[in-house]
Write a protein that holds these residues in place. Structure first.
Motif, PDB file in Angstrom:
ATOM      1  N   ARG A   1       0.853  -1.186   0.000  1.00 42.01           N
ATOM      2  CA  ARG A   1       0.000   0.000   0.000  1.00 42.01           C
ATOM      3  C   ARG A   1       0.890   1.237   0.000  1.00 42.01           C
ATOM      4  O   ARG A   1       2.038   1.178   0.449  1.00 42.01           O
ATOM      5  N   PRO A   2       0.392   2.367  -0.488  1.00 41.89           N
ATOM      6  CA  PRO A   2       1.236   3.568  -0.524  1.00 41.89           C
ATOM      7  C   PRO A   2       1.519   4.115   0.876  1.00 41.89           C
ATOM      8  O   PRO A   2       0.674   4.050   1.770  1.00 41.89           O
ATOM      9  N   VAL A   3       2.731   4.626   1.035  1.00 45.14           N
ATOM     10  CA  VAL A   3       3.122   5.328   2.264  1.00 45.14           C
ATOM     11  C   VAL A   3       3.029   6.823   1.975  1.00 45.14           C
ATOM     12  O   VAL A   3       3.628   7.321   1.015  1.00 45.14           O
ATOM     13  N   VAL A   4       2.260   7.527   2.799  1.00 39.71           N
ATOM     14  CA  VAL A   4       2.004   8.947   2.571  1.00 39.71           C
ATOM     15  C   VAL A   4       2.474   9.738   3.783  1.00 39.71           C
ATOM     16  O   VAL A   4       2.062   9.463   4.917  1.00 39.71           O
ATOM     17  N   ALA A   5       3.339  10.702   3.557  1.00 41.94           N
ATOM     18  CA  ALA A   5       3.780  11.609   4.622  1.00 41.94           C
ATOM     19  C   ALA A   5       2.803  12.770   4.708  1.00 41.94           C
ATOM     20  O   ALA A   5       2.515  13.425   3.700  1.00 41.94           O
ATOM     21  N   CYS A   6       2.293  13.021   5.900  1.00 44.09           N
ATOM     22  CA  CYS A   6       1.376  14.139   6.140  1.00 44.09           C
ATOM     23  C   CYS A   6       2.041  15.056   7.155  1.00 44.09           C
ATOM     24  O   CYS A   6       2.157  14.709   8.337  1.00 44.09           O
ATOM     25  N   VAL A   7       2.483  16.221   6.711  1.00 39.05           N
ATOM     26  CA  VAL A   7       3.262  17.136   7.535  1.00 39.05           C
ATOM     27  C   VAL A   7       2.360  18.257   8.035  1.00 39.05           C
ATOM     28  O   VAL A   7       1.699  18.936   7.245  1.00 39.05           O
ATOM     29  N   LEU A   8       2.339  18.448   9.337  1.00 40.81           N
ATOM     30  CA  LEU A   8       1.507  19.478   9.963  1.00 40.81           C
ATOM     31  C   LEU A   8       2.233  20.822   9.931  1.00 40.81           C
ATOM     32  O   LEU A   8       3.317  20.954  10.494  1.00 40.81           O
ATOM     33  N   ALA A   9       1.617  21.806   9.284  1.00 42.17           N
ATOM     34  CA  ALA A   9       2.278  23.109   9.150  1.00 42.17           C
ATOM     35  C   ALA A   9       1.270  24.246   9.275  1.00 42.17           C
ATOM     36  O   ALA A   9       1.360  25.251   8.572  1.00 42.17           O
ATOM     37  N   GLY A  10       0.320  24.098  10.199  1.00 39.72           N
ATOM     38  CA  GLY A  10      -0.700  25.133  10.348  1.00 39.72           C
ATOM     39  C   GLY A  10      -0.569  25.960  11.600  1.00 39.72           C
ATOM     40  O   GLY A  10      -1.344  26.898  11.816  1.00 39.72           O
ATOM     41  N   GLY A  11       0.421  25.649  12.452  1.00 35.44           N
ATOM     42  CA  GLY A  11       0.561  26.371  13.713  1.00 35.44           C
ATOM     43  C   GLY A  11       1.193  27.737  13.538  1.00 35.44           C
ATOM     44  O   GLY A  11       1.816  28.041  12.515  1.00 35.44           O
TER      45      GLY A  11
END
Length: 342
Positions: free
Chosen positions: A3-13
């Protein structure tokens, strides 16, 4: 992996404790505080192993985020309500993006990592563990000091960073006092640093048994904005992870720090050199002055017989404070917000 590995980076702070470098229109993740590239760009570099990358941010940052992460998709959260609602929303959105359910690696955009290759290897393994267990996986950093500023996670059995792969979690403790932190470390605790891996279905299932259940229901009904209005702001740790039963920790033993305060930025610079003061930016003349953190890109700063201060100047904003009060910079920002001056 099948299955695909997806990086989800939090950048809303907003990064309020790094004021005045971090402001409403220019948050810390878009600044180059350590090195020449922005914190966000460096985070994208260390997650380049993923099949796809996404950045989760607020609407006002979306265009600028694309400049720092041109290779990534951008997800705009309906409202800023901390990491709990944000990551539930990301799981819902990203599960719909792929024919096969992906495994998500979720991480902040403002961390320092000493060894990007070792970090990437551990994240890849965390993704595998998330698929193997069907659970929620947190990456635990081996503590270097009893810091009261971090959360702690205790594995059910002894977990050695150099030999063991992962273990179930028996306890979470959020920001204990220094003595309790020392006891937790003696008990084998790791820092809980907000780096996770999970399948979207696993997080959404856990969220249905949490205070974020109204958000999950609204997302299923196609009403994300209404879902955000229906829940309170909360961290993913408090809202979901600490309440879930299928949580695992996998250890990371590389140099790491959360670049959330000026004191933390100073620690990173101390590792890189042997200067008596930590200069982020600017020109400094120091006479009998040590341990100060200076960030003033457009100024010349003279220090005379002062120790352990934060001295920062960006644009027309100046902040001077004791270095051990770096957590309280947020209090300054709160006052400025009341005056609409942040």
């Amino acid at each position: 992996m099948d299955r695909p590995v997806v990086a989800c980076v939090l950048a809303g702070g907003l990064g309020s404790r790094l004021y005045p470098a971090s402001r409403r229109d220019r948050p810390k993740q878009l600044r180059s505080l350590v090195g020449e590239r922005s914190l966000l760009a460096r985070t994208m570099d260390r997650t380049a192993f993923a099949d796809e990358q996404y950045v989760l941010t607020r609407e006002s940052f979306a265009d600028t985020v694309s400049e720092h992460a041109p290779q990534a998709g951008v997800l705009v959260e309906p409202a800023g309500k901390d990491t709990g609602p944000a990551l539930v929303y990301a799981a819902w959105r990203l599960r719909k993006q792929f024919d096969t359910e992906p495994v998500l690696i979720c991480l902040p955009s403002d961390h320092y990592v000493a060894d990007d290759a070792a970090f990437a290897t551990r994240l890849e393994r965390a993704a595998e563990i998330a698929v193997e267990t069907g659970g929620l996986v947190t990456v635990g950093v081996e503590p270097t000091r009893p810091s009261p500023g971090y959360g702690y996670v205790v594995p059910t059995d002894g977990l050695e960073a150099d030999t063991d792969d992962y273990a179930a979690v028996t306890q979470f403790t959020e920001k204990p006092d220094r003595e309790h932190a020392r006891e937790l470390i003696d008990a084998g605790a790791y820092w809980n640093v907000g780096v996770f891996a999970w399948k979207p279905s696993a997080l959404l299932a856990a969220a249905r048994n949490s205070p974020l259940a109204p958000l999950v229901e609204s997302l299923a009904a196609g009403d994300p904005r209404g879902g955000f209005e229906a829940v309170e702001a909360s961290s993913v740790d408090y809202a979901i992870i600490e309440r879930a039963t299928n949580v695992f920790v996998t250890p990371l033993s590389v140099g790491w720090d959360d670049l959330g305060t000026w004191d933390a930025v100073g620690r990173i610079l101390e590792r890189a050199g042997d200067e008596s003061n930590d200069v982020v930016a600017g020109r400094v003349l120091a006479i009998d002055a040590t341990g100060n953190v200076v960030a003033a890109p457009d100024a010349h700063v003279s220090l005379l017989e002062v120790d352990d201060l934060i001295v920062t100047a960006f644009g027309n904003r100046l902040l001077i404070a004791p270095r051990d009060a770096s957590q309280r910079v947020r209090d300054v920002v709160d006052r400025l917000r009341h005056r609409d001056a942040f």
